[in-house]
Design a protein around this motif. Structure first.
Motif, mmCIF file in Angstrom:
data_model
loop_
_atom_site.group_PDB
_atom_site.id
_atom_site.type_symbol
_atom_site.label_atom_id
_atom_site.label_comp_id
_atom_site.label_asym_id
_atom_site.label_seq_id
_atom_site.Cartn_x
_atom_site.Cartn_y
_atom_site.Cartn_z
ATOM 1 N N LYS A 124 1.025 -1.124 -0.066
ATOM 2 C CA LYS A 124 0.124 0.003 -0.066
ATOM 3 C C LYS A 124 0.841 1.179 -0.033
ATOM 4 N N ARG A 125 0.570 2.075 -0.869
ATOM 5 C CA ARG A 125 1.376 3.372 -0.753
ATOM 6 C C ARG A 125 0.373 4.669 -0.487
ATOM 7 N N SER B 3 -5.144 5.885 -0.683
ATOM 8 C CA SER B 3 -3.916 5.016 -0.882
ATOM 9 C C SER B 3 -4.393 3.746 -1.766
ATOM 10 N N ILE B 4 -3.241 3.448 -2.419
ATOM 11 C CA ILE B 4 -3.559 2.386 -3.402
ATOM 12 C C ILE B 4 -2.607 1.364 -2.960
ATOM 13 N N ALA B 5 -3.410 0.108 -3.145
ATOM 14 C CA ALA B 5 -2.798 -1.255 -2.705
ATOM 15 C C ALA B 5 -2.430 -1.953 -4.173
ATOM 16 N N LEU B 6 -1.353 -2.469 -4.440
ATOM 17 C CA LEU B 6 -0.925 -3.191 -5.649
ATOM 18 C C LEU B 6 -0.107 -4.309 -5.186
ATOM 19 N N PRO C 86 -12.346 0.648 -11.045
ATOM 20 C CA PRO C 86 -11.351 1.132 -9.885
ATOM 21 C C PRO C 86 -10.083 1.644 -10.280
ATOM 22 N N LEU C 87 -9.543 2.309 -9.682
ATOM 23 C CA LEU C 87 -8.155 2.812 -9.797
ATOM 24 C C LEU C 87 -7.252 1.599 -10.087
ATOM 25 N N THR C 88 -7.246 1.096 -9.256
ATOM 26 C CA THR C 88 -6.257 -0.201 -9.140
ATOM 27 C C THR C 88 -6.368 -1.123 -10.282
#
Length: 76
Positions: A7-8, A18-21, A57-59
């Motif tokens: 997560k960043r 926050s984005i988790a990839l 979703p952005l992810t």
């Protein structure tokens, strides 16, 4: 590809998010940002702005974009 997410946190359109990839996707995005000589946050903001479907979703958009970049790099 490992299954754990990284997560960043960053700011998009003036809002914190926050984005988790998975690490492999982060690596592909970082490589593309470096290739374009732009900050990773700017690349993500660019992809955020290209979403035409508000429900996407952005992810998901980032994963597809990273895959497209990897395919393009593989083709040369």
């Amino acid at each position: 590809m490992t299954g754990h997410l990284v997560k960043r946190s960053l700011r998009l359109a003036g809002h914190g998010t926050s984005i988790a990839l998975e690490p492999a996707f982060w690596a592909a995005l970082e490589e593309e940002a470096a290739r374009r000589a732009m900050p990773l946050a700017a690349l993500i903001a660019e992809q955020d702005a290209t979403r035409t479907d508000a429900a996407e979703p952005l992810t998901s958009r980032l994963r597809v974009f990273a895959l497209e970049c990897a395919r393009g790099a593989a083709r040369g």
